[in-house]
Scaffold this motif. Structure first.
Motif, PDB file in Angstrom:
ATOM      1  N   UNK A   1       0.036   3.931 -18.024  1.00  0.00           N
ATOM      2  CA  UNK A   1      -0.709   2.677 -18.122  1.00  0.00           C
ATOM      3  C   UNK A   1      -0.252   1.723 -17.023  1.00  0.00           C
ATOM      4  N   UNK A   2       1.042   1.768 -16.708  1.00  0.00           N
ATOM      5  CA  UNK A   2       1.624   0.897 -15.695  1.00  0.00           C
ATOM      6  C   UNK A   2       2.192   1.737 -14.557  1.00  0.00           C
ATOM      7  N   UNK A   3       2.289   1.158 -13.374  1.00  0.00           N
ATOM      8  CA  UNK A   3       2.892   1.869 -12.245  1.00  0.00           C
ATOM      9  C   UNK A   3       4.362   2.209 -12.524  1.00  0.00           C
ATOM     10  N   UNK A   4       4.845   3.244 -11.837  1.00  0.00           N
ATOM     11  CA  UNK A   4       6.217   3.714 -12.008  1.00  0.00           C
ATOM     12  C   UNK A   4       6.978   3.638 -10.692  1.00  0.00           C
ATOM     13  N   UNK A   5       8.291   3.535 -10.789  1.00  0.00           N
ATOM     14  CA  UNK A   5       9.127   3.640  -9.597  1.00  0.00           C
ATOM     15  C   UNK A   5       9.308   5.126  -9.276  1.00  0.00           C
TER      16      UNK A   5
END
Length: 127
Positions: A33-37
């Motif tokens: 759902x959200x960007x990742x490192x």
């Protein structure tokens, strides 16, 4: 077609060799759902039993970004980048500088402002 076949076709059309690692990275990014490192992606690949070094994760992400299959997001006041699957949608995020909580903004008013700015300046805003 199954998801792996879709990823193989996506990589083929982008001119990239389809590898287990690239397919896994695309799948991880698409499911989020959200960007990742890159570090979070590295940990998830290891959890899935896919052997890979952190430097290889960065190289793979760079190749996916260069072919517009993934998006690299740089956050002000941070030395880390975030990555997300490129869904070909314009998106903005609110990020708390304290706790780092991230919220996607749907129907951002910035899009309206960008269109007006493009019309006024005759520039095409890309980022």
């Amino acid at each position: 077609m199954n998801k792996e076949t879709d990823y193989k076709e996506t990589l083929k059309h982008a001119g990239l060799k389809n590898t287990k690692r690239r397919i896994a990275i695309l799948e991880i990014l698409e499911q989020q759902v959200h960007p990742l490192t890159a570090e979070q992606i590295f940990l998830e690949l290891n959890r899935l039993g896919i052997p890979i070094s952190q430097s290889t994760v960065y190289r793979e992400l760079d190749s996916l970004v260069s072919k517009d299959l993934a998006v690299k997001i740089k956050i002000n006041n941070s030395n880390k980048a975030l990555y997300e699957y490129n869904r070909m949608m314009h998106k903005h995020y609110l990020i708390c500088l304290g706790c780092k909580k991230m919220i996607a903004i749907d129907n951002s008013p910035l899009k309206i402002f960008e269109k007006a700015l493009e019309k006024q300046t005759q520039f095409m805003i890309t980022d």
